[in-house]
Design a protein around this motif. Structure first.
Motif, PDB file in Angstrom:
ATOM      1  N   LEU A   1       1.300  -1.317  -0.212  1.00 42.35           N
ATOM      2  CA  LEU A   1      -0.185   0.376   0.006  1.00 42.35           C
ATOM      3  C   LEU A   1       0.684   1.279   0.016  1.00 42.35           C
ATOM      4  CD1 LEU A   1      -2.783  -0.687   2.554  1.00 42.35           C
ATOM      5  CD2 LEU A   1      -2.480  -1.353  -0.170  1.00 42.35           C
ATOM      6  N   GLN A   2       2.259   0.699   0.778  1.00 41.59           N
ATOM      7  CA  GLN A   2       3.156   2.259   0.854  1.00 41.59           C
ATOM      8  C   GLN A   2       3.899   2.141  -0.581  1.00 41.59           C
ATOM      9  OE1 GLN A   2       2.762   5.092   3.045  1.00 41.59           O
ATOM     10  NE2 GLN A   2       1.451   3.636   3.309  1.00 41.59           N
ATOM     11  N   GLY A   3       3.836   1.863  -1.157  1.00 41.06           N
ATOM     12  CA  GLY A   3       4.721   1.136  -2.512  1.00 41.06           C
ATOM     13  C   GLY A   3       6.206   1.288  -1.830  1.00 41.06           C
ATOM     14  N   ASN A   4       6.111   0.448  -0.788  1.00 41.99           N
ATOM     15  CA  ASN A   4       7.699   0.559  -0.664  1.00 41.99           C
ATOM     16  C   ASN A   4       8.366  -1.194  -1.212  1.00 41.99           C
ATOM     17  OD1 ASN A   4       9.695  -0.634   1.729  1.00 41.99           O
ATOM     18  ND2 ASN A   4       9.415   1.516   2.110  1.00 41.99           N
ATOM     19  N   THR A   5       9.437  -1.197  -1.714  1.00 42.42           N
ATOM     20  CA  THR A   5      10.213  -1.908  -2.058  1.00 42.42           C
ATOM     21  C   THR A   5      11.326  -2.533  -1.524  1.00 42.42           C
ATOM     22  OG1 THR A   5      10.818  -1.159  -3.738  1.00 42.42           O
ATOM     23  CG2 THR A   5       8.776  -1.547  -4.519  1.00 42.42           C
ATOM     24  N   ASN A   6      11.159  -1.158  -0.170  1.00 41.71           N
ATOM     25  CA  ASN A   6      13.080  -2.242   0.289  1.00 41.71           C
ATOM     26  C   ASN A   6      13.098  -2.680   1.708  1.00 41.71           C
ATOM     27  OD1 ASN A   6      14.593  -0.583  -1.649  1.00 41.71           O
ATOM     28  ND2 ASN A   6      13.499   1.146  -1.368  1.00 41.71           N
ATOM     29  N   LEU A   7      11.711  -3.323   2.048  1.00 43.00           N
ATOM     30  CA  LEU A   7      11.436  -3.614   3.173  1.00 43.00           C
ATOM     31  C   LEU A   7      10.651  -5.349   2.503  1.00 43.00           C
ATOM     32  CD1 LEU A   7      10.447  -4.174   5.855  1.00 43.00           C
ATOM     33  CD2 LEU A   7       7.612  -3.443   5.821  1.00 43.00           C
ATOM     34  N   GLU A   8      12.243  -5.992   3.469  1.00 39.99           N
ATOM     35  CA  GLU A   8      12.586  -7.519   3.512  1.00 39.99           C
ATOM     36  C   GLU A   8      11.054  -8.449   4.659  1.00 39.99           C
ATOM     37  OE1 GLU A   8      15.477 -10.110   2.463  1.00 39.99           O
ATOM     38  OE2 GLU A   8      15.390 -10.226   4.785  1.00 39.99           O
ATOM     39  N   ILE A   9      10.564  -9.045   4.320  1.00 39.89           N
ATOM     40  CA  ILE A   9       9.389  -9.615   5.458  1.00 39.89           C
ATOM     41  C   ILE A   9      10.299 -11.043   4.897  1.00 39.89           C
ATOM     42  CG2 ILE A   9       7.385 -10.574   6.064  1.00 39.89           C
ATOM     43  CD1 ILE A   9       6.306  -7.913   4.355  1.00 39.89           C
ATOM     44  N   ALA A  10      10.795 -11.518   6.272  1.00 38.81           N
ATOM     45  CA  ALA A  10      11.330 -12.752   5.959  1.00 38.81           C
ATOM     46  C   ALA A  10      10.323 -14.396   7.262  1.00 38.81           C
ATOM     47  CB  ALA A  10      12.947 -13.039   6.551  1.00 38.81           C
ATOM     48  N   VAL A  11      10.458 -14.967   7.065  1.00 41.90           N
ATOM     49  CA  VAL A  11       9.006 -15.643   8.293  1.00 41.90           C
ATOM     50  C   VAL A  11      10.825 -17.368   8.444  1.00 41.90           C
ATOM     51  CG1 VAL A  11       7.892 -17.464   8.387  1.00 41.90           C
ATOM     52  CG2 VAL A  11       6.930 -15.747   7.178  1.00 41.90           C
ATOM     53  N   LEU A  12      10.810 -17.387  10.349  1.00 38.87           N
ATOM     54  CA  LEU A  12      11.664 -17.967   9.936  1.00 38.87           C
ATOM     55  C   LEU A  12      10.765 -18.833  10.569  1.00 38.87           C
ATOM     56  CD1 LEU A  12      14.675 -19.470  10.267  1.00 38.87           C
ATOM     57  CD2 LEU A  12      14.408 -18.028  12.891  1.00 38.87           C
ATOM     58  N   ALA A  13      11.012 -20.625   9.970  1.00 40.16           N
ATOM     59  CA  ALA A  13       9.936 -21.808  10.832  1.00 40.16           C
ATOM     60  C   ALA A  13      10.838 -23.053  10.470  1.00 40.16           C
ATOM     61  CB  ALA A  13       8.334 -21.813  10.447  1.00 40.16           C
ATOM     62  N   PRO A  14      10.456 -24.086  10.700  1.00 38.23           N
ATOM     63  CA  PRO A  14      11.137 -25.222   9.704  1.00 38.23           C
ATOM     64  C   PRO A  14      10.648 -26.019   8.708  1.00 38.23           C
ATOM     65  CG  PRO A  14      10.435 -25.488  12.652  1.00 38.23           C
ATOM     66  CD  PRO A  14       9.503 -24.855  11.999  1.00 38.23           C
ATOM     67  N   GLN A  15       9.304 -25.555   9.007  1.00 35.99           N
ATOM     68  CA  GLN A  15       8.859 -26.195   7.069  1.00 35.99           C
ATOM     69  C   GLN A  15       8.198 -24.776   6.752  1.00 35.99           C
ATOM     70  OE1 GLN A  15       8.263 -28.763  10.148  1.00 35.99           O
ATOM     71  NE2 GLN A  15       6.188 -26.927  10.232  1.00 35.99           N
ATOM     72  N   PRO A  16       8.003 -24.939   5.560  1.00 39.51           N
ATOM     73  CA  PRO A  16       6.531 -23.595   4.615  1.00 39.51           C
ATOM     74  C   PRO A  16       5.581 -24.274   4.956  1.00 39.51           C
ATOM     75  CG  PRO A  16       7.962 -24.365   2.775  1.00 39.51           C
ATOM     76  CD  PRO A  16       8.938 -25.414   4.286  1.00 39.51           C
ATOM     77  N   GLU A  17       4.951 -24.233   5.977  1.00 38.36           N
ATOM     78  CA  GLU A  17       3.331 -24.320   5.749  1.00 38.36           C
ATOM     79  C   GLU A  17       2.606 -24.953   7.214  1.00 38.36           C
ATOM     80  OE1 GLU A  17       4.012 -28.981   5.149  1.00 38.36           O
ATOM     81  OE2 GLU A  17       4.262 -29.510   7.317  1.00 38.36           O
ATOM     82  N   LEU A  18       1.347 -24.160   6.976  1.00 37.16           N
ATOM     83  CA  LEU A  18       0.414 -24.165   8.067  1.00 37.16           C
ATOM     84  C   LEU A  18       0.217 -25.637   8.537  1.00 37.16           C
ATOM     85  CD1 LEU A  18      -0.949 -21.824   9.662  1.00 37.16           C
ATOM     86  CD2 LEU A  18      -2.651 -22.266   8.542  1.00 37.16           C
ATOM     87  N   ARG A  19      -0.045 -25.706  10.242  1.00 39.49           N
ATOM     88  CA  ARG A  19      -0.062 -27.127  10.428  1.00 39.49           C
ATOM     89  C   ARG A  19      -1.770 -26.705  11.268  1.00 39.49           C
ATOM     90  NH1 ARG A  19       5.512 -30.393  11.940  1.00 39.49           N
ATOM     91  NH2 ARG A  19       5.885 -30.675   9.723  1.00 39.49           N
ATOM     92  N   VAL A  20      -2.631 -26.961  10.657  1.00 38.49           N
ATOM     93  CA  VAL A  20      -3.711 -27.127  10.582  1.00 38.49           C
ATOM     94  C   VAL A  20      -4.504 -27.853  12.320  1.00 38.49           C
ATOM     95  CG1 VAL A  20      -6.335 -26.783  10.143  1.00 38.49           C
ATOM     96  CG2 VAL A  20      -4.184 -26.209   7.940  1.00 38.49           C
ATOM     97  N   ARG A  21      -3.866 -27.172  13.603  1.00 35.56           N
ATOM     98  CA  ARG A  21      -3.808 -27.297  14.429  1.00 35.56           C
ATOM     99  C   ARG A  21      -5.029 -28.012  15.542  1.00 35.56           C
ATOM    100  NH1 ARG A  21       0.273 -24.704  19.092  1.00 35.56           N
ATOM    101  NH2 ARG A  21       0.124 -26.725  20.491  1.00 35.56           N
ATOM    102  N   PRO A  22      -6.788 -26.831  15.164  1.00 36.68           N
ATOM    103  CA  PRO A  22      -7.666 -26.459  15.099  1.00 36.68           C
ATOM    104  C   PRO A  22      -8.244 -28.309  15.042  1.00 36.68           C
ATOM    105  CG  PRO A  22      -6.928 -24.815  14.802  1.00 36.68           C
ATOM    106  CD  PRO A  22      -6.031 -25.728  14.255  1.00 36.68           C
ATOM    107  N   ARG A  23      -7.882 -28.653  13.883  1.00 31.31           N
ATOM    108  CA  ARG A  23      -8.757 -30.204  13.430  1.00 31.31           C
ATOM    109  C   ARG A  23      -7.358 -31.842  14.243  1.00 31.31           C
ATOM    110  NH1 ARG A  23      -9.789 -29.637   7.031  1.00 31.31           N
ATOM    111  NH2 ARG A  23     -10.244 -31.781   7.970  1.00 31.31           N
ATOM    112  N   PHE A  24      -6.538 -31.623  14.469  1.00 28.26           N
ATOM    113  CA  PHE A  24      -5.642 -32.562  15.488  1.00 28.26           C
ATOM    114  C   PHE A  24      -6.311 -33.552  15.495  1.00 28.26           C
ATOM    115  CE2 PHE A  24      -1.283 -30.405  14.884  1.00 28.26           C
ATOM    116  CZ  PHE A  24      -1.255 -30.392  13.070  1.00 28.26           C
ATOM    117  N   TYR A  25      -7.711 -33.099  16.084  1.00 25.17           N
ATOM    118  CA  TYR A  25      -8.370 -34.751  17.008  1.00 25.17           C
ATOM    119  C   TYR A  25      -9.100 -35.422  15.772  1.00 25.17           C
ATOM    120  CZ  TYR A  25     -12.509 -31.687  15.588  1.00 25.17           C
ATOM    121  OH  TYR A  25     -13.753 -30.782  14.811  1.00 25.17           O
ATOM    122  N   GLU A  26      -9.210 -34.554  14.522  1.00 22.07           N
ATOM    123  CA  GLU A  26      -9.394 -35.449  13.021  1.00 22.07           C
ATOM    124  C   GLU A  26      -8.584 -37.205  12.807  1.00 22.07           C
ATOM    125  OE1 GLU A  26     -11.137 -33.011  10.464  1.00 22.07           O
ATOM    126  OE2 GLU A  26     -11.760 -31.175  11.456  1.00 22.07           O
TER     127      GLU A  26
END
Length: 400
Positions: free
Chosen positions: A27-52
């Motif tokens: 929205l600010q037209g900024n291309t000099n901001l790096e957004i980095a995610v540090l995690a063991p794997q690039p996935e979302l684990r859908v924890r609320p469903r782990f009882y299934e």
């Protein structure tokens, strides 16, 4: 030189923090901001469903979304914050210790089940807290049919009668019948410290949980606490014994220990007590979000719970505020005044409530349809489309 927002964790809060920060930069037209995610794997684990069942399918690949939004993913396990040097030490998949600097840090490292030192639970018990442990339980349940018929084989003890325990317990009767045969005399027992079924909930919600439990044949042991778990079952503190091949622990969650070297207040769940902007007091470049944040949802004294409902919104606000502070944009105080509960009750159906007073609005199949819509669609990542993702990441957009 690029500035960096570093986000620890790719769960609900971490993923949405990244998307929300990318939205502000766009929205600010900024291309000099790096957004980095540090995690063991690039996935979302859908924890609320782990009882299934079929728990291995309950993940969502984040790589297409991150690629679309130019979010950098870094594989690794975060170990320690060095606030003096504005960086994080982490272990790479090859176990190399590496330092990564940040301009803003968002701690979204989640939570873990707490066993409270119960004897034998680690060796002989099961849980559905993480993907691997939920898979271990599923594999165990699937193997029960190959064991000799016995009352212990056919019995599952669920330790803890909170939200997770109730959803698992009510799911199990039909699941066990499917695995062991419809004529098998199965038993599900919930061991609960409290004096009431669903004691944390409103009177109307408690009655529904009780009625559903009766209809499903679930036994509750109230005012009861686990003393020891062994290979053959569980012994309670009053000396009584439940023979069971399967004992599942669902009681007690603690925030991740990441950031424990920071000099900051934490609540009894280990969460950082944060400001309205979700900053950790004393650290103007560090935010905590999701299960790591003790945050006020409104002006009435309510506090965010350790649920995906709150984690999603906390993530959006944290990402927005971290990016806004770097780009000279006004931040947003975290607010989430509308609170709902949608509790799965297995073959009985489900129950949906609104408000902190938990006024029941839907039950049975109507609520079940809503529950499925929430857990199969609403809480999943947005599709890898910039406009769709950014619209969903707006902290002020309607969520539920």
């Amino acid at each position: 030189m690029k500035q960096r927002i570093l986000i620890i964790g790719s769960g609900f809060a971490g993923m949405w923090a990244a998307v929300s920060a990318a939205r502000v930069a766009h929205l600010q037209g900024n291309t000099n901001l790096e957004i980095a995610v540090l995690a063991p794997q690039p996935e979302l684990r859908v924890r609320p469903r782990f009882y299934e069942a079929n728990v291995s399918t309950l993940t969502a690949d984040l790589q297409p979304l991150f690629a679309e939004l130019n979010i950098r993913f870094i594989a690794g396990h975060a170990e320690r914050v060095d606030s003096a040097e504005s960086g994080v030490w982490y272990k790479t998949p090859e176990s190399d210790s590496t330092f990564l600097s940040y301009d803003k840090l968002i701690i979204a490292s989640g939570s873990r089940l707490h066993h409270f030192g119960i004897k034998g639970i680690a060796e002989h018990g099961f849980d559905i807290d993480q993907l691997d442990t939920a898979q271990r339980l599923e594999d165990h349940l699937n193997a029960l049919a190959s064991q000799p018929e016995s009352a212990a084989r056919n019995t599952v003890v669920v330790c803890g009668g909170g939200f997770t325990g109730i959803e698992l317990a009510t799911e199990l009767p039909s699941r066990l019948k499917s695995l062991l045969g419809s004529d098998t005399n199965t038993k599900v027992v919930v061991v609960e410290r409290g004096s009431q079924i669903g004691g944390r909930y409103s009177e109307a919600l408690r009655k529904i949980i009780s009625d559903a439990s009766d209809e499903l044949g679930i036994e509750w042991r109230l005012n009861a606490a686990v003393e020891v778990v062994d290979a053959g079952g569980v012994t309670l503190q009053d000396g009584s014994r439940i023979d069971a091949a399967t004992v599942v622990w669902t009681a007690g969650v603690q925030a991740s220990a990441f950031g424990e070297n920071l000099t900051a207040d934490r609540d009894n769940l280990g969460r950082f007590v944060v400001t309205e902007e979700l900053q950790i007091p004393g650290y103007n470049n560090i935010y905590a979000t999701g299960d790591m944040a003790h945050a006020k949802t409104d002006t009435l004294g309510n506090t965010a719970l350790m649920t995906c409902q709150h984690a999603i919104q906390l993530g959006k606000f944290a990402g927005h505020n971290a990016a806004a502070s770097l780009l000279g944009v006004e931040g947003l105080p975290y607010r989430q005044e509308f609170y709902v509960t949608c509790l799965d009750l297995g073959a009985w159906g489900a129950v949906y409530t609104e408000g902190w007073e938990q006024e029941v609005k839907m039950v049975r199949e109507e609520a079940k349809k809503l529950k499925i819509a929430i857990t199969n669609e609403l809480i999943y990542p947005p599709k890898a489309d910039r406009d769709v993702a950014f619209a969903a990441a707006d902290p002020l957009a309607k969520f539920v």
